[in-house]
Design a protein around this motif. Structure first.
Motif, PDB file in Angstrom:
ATOM      1  N   THR B 405       0.854  -1.183   0.000  1.00 58.62           N
ATOM      2  CA  THR B 405       0.000   0.000   0.000  1.00 58.62           C
ATOM      3  C   THR B 405       0.891   1.235   0.000  1.00 58.62           C
ATOM      4  O   THR B 405       2.108   1.143   0.130  1.00 58.62           O
ATOM      5  N   MET B 406       0.278   2.388  -0.094  1.00 60.80           N
ATOM      6  CA  MET B 406       0.995   3.648  -0.073  1.00 60.80           C
ATOM      7  C   MET B 406       1.696   3.883   1.266  1.00 60.80           C
ATOM      8  O   MET B 406       2.589   4.720   1.364  1.00 60.80           O
ATOM      9  N   PHE B 407       1.275   3.126   2.297  1.00 55.97           N
ATOM     10  CA  PHE B 407       1.963   3.258   3.579  1.00 55.97           C
ATOM     11  C   PHE B 407       3.421   2.871   3.430  1.00 55.97           C
ATOM     12  O   PHE B 407       4.321   3.526   3.957  1.00 55.97           O
ATOM     13  N   VAL B 408       3.649   1.784   2.711  1.00 59.54           N
ATOM     14  CA  VAL B 408       5.023   1.339   2.497  1.00 59.54           C
ATOM     15  C   VAL B 408       5.794   2.378   1.697  1.00 59.54           C
ATOM     16  O   VAL B 408       6.949   2.704   2.000  1.00 59.54           O
ATOM     17  N   VAL B 409       5.125   2.927   0.685  1.00 60.26           N
ATOM     18  CA  VAL B 409       5.790   3.951  -0.126  1.00 60.26           C
ATOM     19  C   VAL B 409       6.172   5.136   0.762  1.00 60.26           C
ATOM     20  O   VAL B 409       7.292   5.662   0.691  1.00 60.26           O
ATOM     21  N   ALA B 410       5.261   5.554   1.631  1.00 66.74           N
ATOM     22  CA  ALA B 410       5.556   6.671   2.532  1.00 66.74           C
ATOM     23  C   ALA B 410       6.702   6.308   3.463  1.00 66.74           C
ATOM     24  O   ALA B 410       7.629   7.090   3.675  1.00 66.74           O
ATOM     25  N   HIS B 411       6.659   5.095   4.010  1.00 65.20           N
ATOM     26  CA  HIS B 411       7.711   4.667   4.929  1.00 65.20           C
ATOM     27  C   HIS B 411       9.084   4.717   4.274  1.00 65.20           C
ATOM     28  O   HIS B 411      10.004   5.342   4.782  1.00 65.20           O
ATOM     29  N   PHE B 412       9.222   4.044   3.134  1.00 68.59           N
ATOM     30  CA  PHE B 412      10.600   3.976   2.628  1.00 68.59           C
ATOM     31  C   PHE B 412      11.049   5.287   2.018  1.00 68.59           C
ATOM     32  O   PHE B 412      12.242   5.564   1.972  1.00 68.59           O
ATOM     33  N   HIS B 413      10.114   6.125   1.598  1.00 65.70           N
ATOM     34  CA  HIS B 413      10.577   7.439   1.167  1.00 65.70           C
ATOM     35  C   HIS B 413      11.106   8.245   2.344  1.00 65.70           C
ATOM     36  O   HIS B 413      12.092   8.956   2.224  1.00 65.70           O
ATOM     37  N   VAL B 451      11.454  25.116   1.838  1.00 67.71           N
ATOM     38  CA  VAL B 451      10.428  24.595   0.927  1.00 67.71           C
ATOM     39  C   VAL B 451      10.536  23.071   0.832  1.00 67.71           C
ATOM     40  O   VAL B 451       9.531  22.354   0.898  1.00 67.71           O
ATOM     41  N   THR B 452      11.766  22.566   0.731  1.00 69.43           N
ATOM     42  CA  THR B 452      11.919  21.120   0.581  1.00 69.43           C
ATOM     43  C   THR B 452      11.499  20.387   1.845  1.00 69.43           C
ATOM     44  O   THR B 452      10.804  19.367   1.795  1.00 69.43           O
ATOM     45  N   PHE B 453      11.914  20.929   2.992  1.00 67.64           N
ATOM     46  CA  PHE B 453      11.624  20.250   4.248  1.00 67.64           C
ATOM     47  C   PHE B 453      10.122  20.211   4.524  1.00 67.64           C
ATOM     48  O   PHE B 453       9.525  19.138   4.694  1.00 67.64           O
ATOM     49  N   VAL B 454       9.509  21.364   4.515  1.00 67.31           N
ATOM     50  CA  VAL B 454       8.069  21.407   4.779  1.00 67.31           C
ATOM     51  C   VAL B 454       7.328  20.631   3.692  1.00 67.31           C
ATOM     52  O   VAL B 454       6.426  19.833   3.965  1.00 67.31           O
ATOM     53  N   GLY B 455       7.749  20.838   2.455  1.00 69.63           N
ATOM     54  CA  GLY B 455       7.094  20.160   1.340  1.00 69.63           C
ATOM     55  C   GLY B 455       7.169  18.650   1.465  1.00 69.63           C
ATOM     56  O   GLY B 455       6.173  17.943   1.265  1.00 69.63           O
ATOM     57  N   ALA B 456       8.340  18.139   1.838  1.00 68.05           N
ATOM     58  CA  ALA B 456       8.487  16.687   1.933  1.00 68.05           C
ATOM     59  C   ALA B 456       7.481  16.115   2.933  1.00 68.05           C
ATOM     60  O   ALA B 456       6.900  15.052   2.718  1.00 68.05           O
ATOM     61  N   TYR B 457       7.274  16.858   4.038  1.00 67.03           N
ATOM     62  CA  TYR B 457       6.313  16.354   5.024  1.00 67.03           C
ATOM     63  C   TYR B 457       4.891  16.430   4.495  1.00 67.03           C
ATOM     64  O   TYR B 457       4.075  15.533   4.743  1.00 67.03           O
ATOM     65  N   LEU B 458       4.596  17.507   3.757  1.00 70.16           N
ATOM     66  CA  LEU B 458       3.241  17.611   3.215  1.00 70.16           C
ATOM     67  C   LEU B 458       3.006  16.544   2.151  1.00 70.16           C
ATOM     68  O   LEU B 458       1.875  16.129   1.916  1.00 70.16           O
ATOM     69  N   ILE B 459       4.082  16.079   1.531  1.00 72.05           N
ATOM     70  CA  ILE B 459       3.908  15.016   0.537  1.00 72.05           C
ATOM     71  C   ILE B 459       3.722  13.668   1.227  1.00 72.05           C
ATOM     72  O   ILE B 459       2.802  12.919   0.922  1.00 72.05           O
ATOM     73  N   TYR B 460       4.606  13.363   2.159  1.00 66.42           N
ATOM     74  CA  TYR B 460       4.646  11.976   2.639  1.00 66.42           C
ATOM     75  C   TYR B 460       3.789  11.704   3.862  1.00 66.42           C
ATOM     76  O   TYR B 460       3.391  10.558   4.077  1.00 66.42           O
ATOM     77  N   PHE B 461       3.495  12.705   4.671  1.00 68.04           N
ATOM     78  CA  PHE B 461       2.608  12.417   5.798  1.00 68.04           C
ATOM     79  C   PHE B 461       1.236  11.935   5.329  1.00 68.04           C
ATOM     80  O   PHE B 461       0.778  10.874   5.743  1.00 68.04           O
ATOM     81  N   ILE B 495      -1.141  16.395  -2.830  1.00 70.83           N
ATOM     82  CA  ILE B 495       0.233  15.874  -2.801  1.00 70.83           C
ATOM     83  C   ILE B 495       0.952  16.244  -4.090  1.00 70.83           C
ATOM     84  O   ILE B 495       2.103  16.684  -4.080  1.00 70.83           O
ATOM     85  N   THR B 496       0.250  16.078  -5.200  1.00 74.78           N
ATOM     86  CA  THR B 496       0.899  16.355  -6.478  1.00 74.78           C
ATOM     87  C   THR B 496       1.311  17.817  -6.589  1.00 74.78           C
ATOM     88  O   THR B 496       2.408  18.134  -7.053  1.00 74.78           O
ATOM     89  N   ILE B 497       0.463  18.701  -6.101  1.00 77.25           N
ATOM     90  CA  ILE B 497       0.830  20.121  -6.167  1.00 77.25           C
ATOM     91  C   ILE B 497       2.060  20.383  -5.304  1.00 77.25           C
ATOM     92  O   ILE B 497       2.983  21.094  -5.694  1.00 77.25           O
ATOM     93  N   MET B 498       2.092  19.750  -4.136  1.00 76.19           N
ATOM     94  CA  MET B 498       3.263  19.900  -3.272  1.00 76.19           C
ATOM     95  C   MET B 498       4.524  19.410  -3.974  1.00 76.19           C
ATOM     96  O   MET B 498       5.591  20.014  -3.881  1.00 76.19           O
ATOM     97  N   VAL B 499       4.398  18.276  -4.661  1.00 74.71           N
ATOM     98  CA  VAL B 499       5.552  17.717  -5.371  1.00 74.71           C
ATOM     99  C   VAL B 499       6.085  18.733  -6.372  1.00 74.71           C
ATOM    100  O   VAL B 499       7.302  18.934  -6.490  1.00 74.71           O
ATOM    101  N   LEU B 500       5.189  19.399  -7.063  1.00 74.99           N
ATOM    102  CA  LEU B 500       5.657  20.355  -8.061  1.00 74.99           C
ATOM    103  C   LEU B 500       6.332  21.556  -7.397  1.00 74.99           C
ATOM    104  O   LEU B 500       7.335  22.067  -7.887  1.00 74.99           O
ATOM    105  N   ILE B 501       5.810  21.951  -6.245  1.00 75.29           N
ATOM    106  CA  ILE B 501       6.441  23.074  -5.539  1.00 75.29           C
ATOM    107  C   ILE B 501       7.835  22.683  -5.057  1.00 75.29           C
ATOM    108  O   ILE B 501       8.811  23.412  -5.235  1.00 75.29           O
TER     109      ILE B 501
END
Ligand code: HEM
Ligand SMILES: [Cu+2]
Lengths: 205, 587
Positions: B405-413, B451-461, B495-501
């Motif tokens: 599931t996406m949980f695993v994707v979030a974990h290993f990222h 931007v990267t730090f906050v963004g990464a959390y908004l993507i993966y949380f 999430i996708t918008i965050m990724v682009l940012i």
């Protein structure tokens, strides 16, 4: 110093403020030797995993049909043993700094290796003639895979052998020659052991 | 003050002859200088990493806005997933940490002029480049690159119906074989240089933790990659020569294919015997670098140096006996699962110890909130986050529903995507002045970080949550289900918008790199006032041969920061004790 006591060393400043300098890196061997040891360790992993897969495949499937082992494999094995002996003697001559002895034995060792490789090729061709194609059975596939990977390692060794032989012909820099001969000998002994293990496995399964 | 006894042991071996390039080509192209090779490795890794990044954008566009982009179809999505994963793990992170940072830092930090086998080192890079080119070529063969997932599980990796089962999978496997051969040549260099070419006085326990991390990671790689090599070669046989190492009896397009008896699980064992140590091949160098950067920017000795070294070694050893936690759903004896769950949880002990020690290093430190320091703190937090979800997944009963599931994707990222990338950024901001003599622009650095730090959390949380509700991984589109609420679609779009940012922030970073190389502020010598040898070279930035006429002699460990008895805030490793200004001792 043993590795464990090295790892117990306390590097931070001691309470009396004194800086006590311990012995530096303990250099017991040349870098090339250590490099070879690491390389051998790594390919030991490679061969071990291959052999585990070999046994695993026998256990996990039920379609294993053993390959008849061509008689020439016995001859090849003998040739490889002689090659190893020749390397051993070259090494002894190297330790005694006898260039002529090195040259002769090194040449013999290399030629015997070529002999071994030709013999292995013949063995494969014989099996192929008999219709033991790679895809027919996992036993066939493993036969070609194991002998092939072992041969590739010997071929790699032969490049180093050629360079050493060339140096010996020119008679330059005995120190370098000694190191190369030493390393070749270790490598060949190692590959002999690997081959013996593979051979026993092929004979018994 | 008591006079100090300093015994300098004589050199035990003569210095290795240094290779001197005779032409421009041998100096900058077919170079044998580890620093040039490091830049070549890093540049190639970053370029292919950018390809991996663009692939992730394409995937996210599809996931965030399904049925919008006609140029992404099901097969292409799977190909993006696969190539993205493989590129990021192997061709970017492994190559960058070991080939890039390993080459740059090891000789400089241990006080050597170069790697011990410069010629093999050069070959290592060119073979790596070849493997990258083969990988890229797979985009252009009929059928495109493989879409088997980065784990390349057979039988589907080579059966028709999987995208790229024609040429793509073959090129992928061949590329991996070359990567491994090239890596081995470099890896022998890194390990042997650490063991044999250290400066006088540099005992193993005086080495900076960066060197320890890279060293142990290299040894892991030398033992783990053979497993991938064996798996790749056997799968090549299966694909090209129709053998059945891994291929069981299967129906393909309604017909029985003429093979039987092979074991897909055998492949999984081989793959993960490589795959799990691979996580630590990436993590251990990151651990080491973080330790050194934190200590330097907090002006404080690393807390528990010996524990840190032992933990690195322990983690390295343990990483070889946990691999089957990736295979809980492949079917195994319950005792087997129990064993692997236990070893997995045991790894948490040395890992937690490292986290405590970093925190305690920061504790009461004189923390400078420089950009490298920010990245390091972000790493600590992120690695902790990913580590905690790892404890969940390490338990069989929790993993079974969460698997795939996406949980695993979030974990290993979190653990091996974001966290090590943060360290790479920390390292680049920290060592950029060393490599170029220029400073990176601070404002752009801060922008990039936040931007990267906050963004990464908004993507993966939020991705953890998607996994909880059952969104599967490696799915082009999930359509209507009974279990995924419609709000998940909004979350995906977010999430996708965050990724682009976050992606935009990386563009700023690259702009910063390029402009700073040419017109950045000139760096003073040793701008961070660090103790390690790479900053103590005769020229700055270090030239060919690294150190001047004499190699440095090491008198102390790498962490003499803010010691109360010293006048100076830091004492480099190679300063003779008699030259260190001490505070007068009050009688
Ligand atoms: C901006 C950064 C990144 C984004 C947006 C991103 C996004 C994604 C997405 C959307 C997937 C596919 C999920 C699925 O459909 O199953 C994925 C898979 C994956 N990513 Fe990333 N990723 C990023 C960086 C990284 C990094 C740095 C690594 C390095 C370890 C990494 C490793 C992987 C792996 C191993 C997979 C699994 C591939 C597979 O399932 O075969 N990613 N990523
Ligand atoms: Cu794992």
């Amino acid at each position: 110093m043993s590795i464990l006591s090295q790892l117990r060393e306390k590097p931070w400043p001691q309470s009396n403020g004194a800086t006590v300098l311990k012995v530096g890196p303990s250099i017991l061997r040349t870098p090339t030797e250590v490099g070879l040891l690491f390389f051998l360790a790594s390919i030991t992993g490679l061969f071990t995993l291959l052999l585990i897969s070999y046994n695993g495949r026998i256990l996990l499937g039920n379609d294993w049909v053993p390959v008849p082992d061509p008689a020439i494999l016995w001859i090849n094995t003998a040739i490889l043993i002689f090659s190893s002996i020749a390397f051993h003697r070259a090494r002894k001559h190297a330790q005694a700094s006898k260039v002529i002895g090195i040259r002769k034995n090194l040449l013999v060792a290399g030629l015997l290796t070529f002999g071994f490789l030709s013999g292995q090729t013949i063995a494969s061709l014989q099996l192929y003639e008999l219709g033991y194609y790679v895809s027919n059975n996992p036993a066939n596939a493993f036969f070609y895979l194991l002998t092939g990977i072992h041969a590739l390692h010997l071929i790699g060794g032969l490049f180093v052998w050629m360079r050493t032989q060339y140096r010996v012909q020119l008679g330059v820099d005995l120190r370098k020659i000694k190191v190369s001969v030493e390393l070749c000998a270790i490598y060949w002994h190692y590959l002999l052991v690997v081959w013996l293990i593979i051979f026993v496995l092929l004979l018994t399964t | 003050m008591a006079s100090e006894t300093v015994v300098i042991p004589p050199a035990e071996l003569p210095e290795v002859e240094l290779y001197h390039a005779k032409s421009w080509i041998t100096k900058y192209v077919f170079s044998q200088d580890a620093k040039v090779i490091a830049i070549q490795y890093s540049g190639t890794a970053v370029l292919i990493g950018l390809v991996g990044l663009v692939l992730s954008w394409l995937m996210r566009l599809q996931l965030g806005f399904p049925e919008t982009f006609s140029f992404i179809d099901e097969s292409e999505y799977l190909q993006y997933v696969t190539l993205h994963g493989m590129i990021m793990v192997v061709y970017l992170l492994t190559a960058l940490f070991l080939g890039g940072f390993g080459n740059y830092m090891i000789p400089l930090m241990v006080g050597a002029r170069d790697m011990v086998f410069p010629y093999a080192n050069m070959l290592s890079f060119w073979i790596y480049l070849l493997s990258v080119l083969i990988l890229v070529a797979s985009f252009f063969v009929p059928g495109g690159p493989t879409g088997a997932g980065w784990t390349l599980y057979p039988p589907q990796a080579i059966t028709s119906g999987t995208p790229g089962s024609d040429g793509g999978i073959i090129l992928m496997l061949v590329s991996l074989v070359f990567f491994i051969i090239g890596f081995t040549m470099g890896g022998l260099n890194y390990a042997v240089t650490v063991l044999q070419a250290r400066a006088r006085g540099m005992t193993l326990m005086m080495m900076p933790l960066t060197v320890w991390g890279i060293f142990v990671a290299t040894i892991l790689a030398l033992f783990a990659f053979p497993a991938l090599l064996v798996a790749s070669i056997m799968m090549l046989f299966d694909r090209i020569l129709d053998t059945s190492f891994f291929i069981p009896m299967i129906y393909e397009m309604g017909e029985v294919i003429p093979r039987e008896g092979g074991s897909p699980v055998l492949f999984q064992h081989l793959f993960w015997f490589f795959g799990h140590p691979e996580v630590y091949i990436v993590a251990l160098p990151a651990f080491g670098i973080v330790s050194d950067v934190i200590s330097t920017h907090a002006r404080k000795a690393i807390f528990g140096y010996r524990m840190m070294v032992w933990a690195i070694i322990a983690i390295g050893g343990l990483s070889f006996i946990v691999w089957a936690h990736h295979m809980y759903v492949s079917g195994m004896n319950p005792y087997f699962g129990f064993f692997f769950a236990t070893t997995t949880l045991i790894i948490a002990i040395p890992t937690a110890l490292k986290l405590y020690n970093w925190t305690l290093t920061l504790w009461k430190g004189n923390i400078h909130m420089t950009v490298p320091m920010l990245w390091c703190i972000a790493f600590i937090v992120t690695f902790l986050n990913g580590g905690v979800t790892g404890l969940f997944l390490g338990n069989v009963s929790v993993d079974v529903p969460l698997s795939d599931t996406m949980f695993v994707v979030a974990h290993f990222h979190m653990v091996m995507g974001v966290a090590p990338i943060f360290v790479i950024f920390a390292a680049i901001y920290h060592w950029f002045p060393l490599a170029t003599g220029k400073m990176l622009n601070n404002a752009m650095g801060q922008f990039h970080f936040w931007v990267t730090f906050v963004g990464a959390y908004l993507i993966y949380f939020p991705m953890h949550y998607l996994g909880f509700v059952g969104v599967p991984r490696r799915y082009y589109e999930i359509g209507e289900t009974t279990f995924v609420p419609p709000s998940a679609a909004d979350l995906n779009a977010f999430i996708t918008i965050m990724v682009l940012i976050v992606g935009f922030a990386q563009v700023v970073f690259i702009y910063n790199l390029l402009t700073s190389i040419f017109s950045g502020k000139k760096s003073e010598v040793n701008p961070w006032k660090a103790t390690t040898l790479e900053w103590q070279t005769s020229e700055f930035p270090p030239g060919h041969g690294n150190f001047g006429d004499e190699l440095p002699v090491v008198y102390r460990w790498a962490y003499e920061y803010g010691a109360p008895e010293n006048v100076d805030d830091y004492v480099p490793q190679n300063i003779h004790p008699d030259k260190v200004a001490r505070k007068p001792i009050a009688e």
